[in-house]
Motif scaffolding. Structure first.
Motif, PDB file in Angstrom:
ATOM      1  N   ALA A   1      -3.590  -8.555 -10.074  1.00 50.63           N
ATOM      2  CA  ALA A   1      -2.201  -8.403 -10.110  1.00 50.63           C
ATOM      3  C   ALA A   1      -1.322  -8.343  -8.960  1.00 50.63           C
ATOM      4  CB  ALA A   1      -1.835  -7.671 -10.997  1.00 50.63           C
ATOM      5  N   LEU A   2      -1.827  -7.615  -8.104  1.00 48.62           N
ATOM      6  CA  LEU A   2      -1.137  -7.172  -6.846  1.00 48.62           C
ATOM      7  C   LEU A   2      -1.276  -8.170  -5.830  1.00 48.62           C
ATOM      8  CD1 LEU A   2      -2.284  -3.276  -6.074  1.00 48.62           C
ATOM      9  CD2 LEU A   2       0.121  -4.155  -6.335  1.00 48.62           C
ATOM     10  N   VAL A   3      -2.367  -9.276  -5.874  1.00 52.76           N
ATOM     11  CA  VAL A   3      -2.589 -10.299  -5.135  1.00 52.76           C
ATOM     12  C   VAL A   3      -1.756 -11.471  -5.401  1.00 52.76           C
ATOM     13  CG1 VAL A   3      -4.258 -11.631  -3.709  1.00 52.76           C
ATOM     14  CG2 VAL A   3      -4.785  -9.455  -4.233  1.00 52.76           C
TER      15      VAL A   3
ATOM     16  N   PRO B   1       4.738 -14.999  -4.644  1.00 55.25           N
ATOM     17  CA  PRO B   1       6.063 -15.095  -4.843  1.00 55.25           C
ATOM     18  C   PRO B   1       6.697 -14.353  -3.748  1.00 55.25           C
ATOM     19  CG  PRO B   1       5.220 -13.722  -6.524  1.00 55.25           C
ATOM     20  CD  PRO B   1       4.136 -14.616  -5.985  1.00 55.25           C
ATOM     21  N   ALA B   2       6.033 -13.170  -3.150  1.00 52.54           N
ATOM     22  CA  ALA B   2       6.474 -12.408  -2.031  1.00 52.54           C
ATOM     23  C   ALA B   2       6.667 -13.278  -0.847  1.00 52.54           C
ATOM     24  CB  ALA B   2       5.747 -11.315  -1.850  1.00 52.54           C
TER      25      ALA B   2
ATOM     26  N   LEU C   1      12.311  -8.296   2.681  1.00 56.07           N
ATOM     27  CA  LEU C   1      12.084  -7.886   1.242  1.00 56.07           C
ATOM     28  C   LEU C   1      10.820  -8.560   0.971  1.00 56.07           C
ATOM     29  CD1 LEU C   1      12.315  -6.733  -1.761  1.00 56.07           C
ATOM     30  CD2 LEU C   1      13.630  -8.719  -2.108  1.00 56.07           C
ATOM     31  N   GLY C   2      10.517  -9.863   1.478  1.00 59.48           N
ATOM     32  CA  GLY C   2       9.212 -10.567   1.174  1.00 59.48           C
ATOM     33  C   GLY C   2       8.123  -9.667   1.895  1.00 59.48           C
TER      34      GLY C   2
ATOM     35  N   TRP D   1       3.187  -6.552   2.123  1.00 55.15           N
ATOM     36  CA  TRP D   1       2.288  -5.132   2.306  1.00 55.15           C
ATOM     37  C   TRP D   1       1.980  -4.541   1.116  1.00 55.15           C
ATOM     38  CZ3 TRP D   1       4.411  -1.257   6.325  1.00 55.15           C
ATOM     39  CH2 TRP D   1       3.557  -0.404   6.746  1.00 55.15           C
ATOM     40  N   PHE D   2       2.844  -4.394   0.126  1.00 60.30           N
ATOM     41  CA  PHE D   2       2.562  -3.984  -1.123  1.00 60.30           C
ATOM     42  C   PHE D   2       1.108  -4.466  -1.907  1.00 60.30           C
ATOM     43  CE2 PHE D   2       3.217  -3.655  -5.795  1.00 60.30           C
ATOM     44  CZ  PHE D   2       3.109  -1.971  -5.877  1.00 60.30           C
ATOM     45  N   GLY D   3       1.202  -5.851  -1.863  1.00 52.71           N
ATOM     46  CA  GLY D   3       0.177  -6.648  -2.533  1.00 52.71           C
ATOM     47  C   GLY D   3      -1.036  -6.737  -1.704  1.00 52.71           C
TER      48      GLY D   3
END
Length: 434
Positions: A24-26, A31-32, A209-210, A215-217
């Motif tokens: 799910a993170l990837v 969209p990021a 933001l993207g 980075w989060f993903g």
């Protein structure tokens, strides 16, 4: 039910739970990336740029399920896999060989890699390539380029057999997208205003933001590539924090030296470069070397960005510098600083094994050559069959209106009229709101 329970023998529920979250993170990364890319283009191309990333989810998911996954992970052919798993044949609840997770989860996780890589390539041709031809290109590229490189690197192909270490996709994702982007930019050609006026990002907040969401993903991207909750995933997860932070700091310094200002666009780019650099190396180097990698990878990527803007190659969003160059750097870095105590696989030159550096250099030469050559040939063939881009007038109007009939930012000035008798700057007046 009995058959399902039998099939899940050998599956670890903790590892599977982590891999579901990592998948799910990837997926979030695409969209990021759409936000990141959309902020970098001009306002009139915002929606189209995001839609190319969204389209990649649809196209790459389908091609991956039909044949891509099988070509990447079926068998151990040196060049490409087989078709046993085509149409998800025999892809079920039994553990993927060498893992403790169901093959369905492994399939889904790897699908998200293919998706985001296809989306990355769009960054080379946004603001002028037509949406339909790009979707066709994306479908073919995901099979002919991505699936092949994935097989070479971690599907049992010849690079893996040759000893190349690639933890999370330095070959198919990073070098594959970066050098394909260069080929795409050359074939499609420059934007009509390139070199004649400043083509500036329209929304730096979208870009930041993207980058933050990317980075989060990336914690799922790299952390999930250990396919468990074990040491490899923990190491890659931690290194994914350390390397981009160091790259960000190095980029601040380079910006200050060059222009005496720390730029937001530069900061966002640095985050991506750091994440890319650690992608192939995440589970193979110590945290200390991960920090060194973060500082060093900033240098080639930064100067390729600067150099590219002085050329006639309009590789719009610098996919080559941020992904191709940084991914290549990370692949070679492994050859120097891989360490058995951290990876259980091999030592690099610094720890006494020169052979590992040789294996990494082979990958650093072969992957860019294949990605560039195949992408160039594919687009040349498609270009002979259909126009890859719209007219100069359509480009002047903007891809949003031309291909989607919408604007990212509605305004009281009116909607653009696609009328051949009216100039590209003409607008249709709209009624004032009641």
């Amino acid at each position: 039910m009995t058959a399902i329970l039998a099939a899940t023998a050998g599956v670890d529920t903790g590892d599977t739970a982590w891999m579901l979250a990592a998948t799910a993170l990837v997926l979030l990364m695409t969209p990021a990336l759409g936000l990141f890319y959309a902020g970098l283009v001009r306002e009139k191309n915002t929606l189209n740029t995001f839609m190319m990333c969204l389209g990649a989810i649809a196209v790459a998911t389908v091609t991956w399920a039909l044949v891509g996954y099988s070509l990447a992970f079926d068998g151990d052919g040196s060049i490409v896999g087989g078709l046993h798993h085509a149409f998800l044949n025999d892809v079920g609840f039994t553990p993927r060989a060498g893992t403790t997770i169901p093959q369905l989860v492994f399939f889904a996780f790897q699908a998200t890699f293919c998706i985001v890589t296809v989306a990355l390539v769009s960054g080379a041709v946004v603001e002028r390539m037509s949406f339909g031809p790009f979707m066709l290109f994306a479908a073919l590229w995901s099979i002919l380029v991505y699936a092949v490189l994935a097989h070479w690197s971690f599907g049992g192909g010849w690079l893996q057999a040759n000893g190349t270490l690639d933890f999370a996709g330095g070959v198919p994702v990073e070098m594959g997208s970066g050098f394909s982007a260069l080929a795409a930019a050359i074939v499609v050609g420059a934007r009509k205003d390139y070199g004649r006026q400043a083509l500036l990002p329209h929304n730096a907040m979208f870009v930041l933001l993207g980058a933050g969401l990317l980075w989060f993903g990336w914690f799922g991207f790299n952390g999930g590539s250990g396919f468990s909750t074990g040491n490899a995933s923990v190491l890659a997860f931690t290194n994914t924090l350390l390397t981009p932070a160091c790259t960000l700091l190095a980029w601040f310094i380079l910006d200050l030296i060059r222009g005496r200002q720390v730029t937001a666009i530069g900061a966002a780019t640095a985050i991506v470069v750091g994440c890319v650099g650690i992608t192939p190396a995440g589970g193979f180097i110590s945290p200390g070397w991960a920090m060194v990698l973060g500082f060093l990878v900033a240098l080639p990527s930064y100067y390729v960005v600067v150099w590219r803007t002085r050329t006639r190659v309009d590789e719009t969003l610098d996919v080559l510098a941020a992904h191709g160059v940084a991914g290549l750097f990370g692949i070679v870095f492994i050859g120097f600083f891989a360490q058995i105590s951290w990876n259980g696989a091999a030592d690099g030159l610094f720890y006494g094994d020169a052979g590992q550096l040789g294996s990494q250099l082979v990958a650093a030469l072969a992957a860019p050559a294949y990605a560039f050559g195949m992408t160039y040939a594919l687009l040349r063939v498609l270009g002979a069959l259909m126009p890859l881009r719209g007219s100069e007038r359509e480009e002047a109007i903007g891809m949003d209106i031309v291909h989607h009939g919408e604007e990212a930012y509605a305004s009281s000035e009116g909607a653009i009229l696609l009328n051949p008798e009216v100039g590209p700057d003409a607008r249709v007046p709209v009624a004032e709101p009641v």
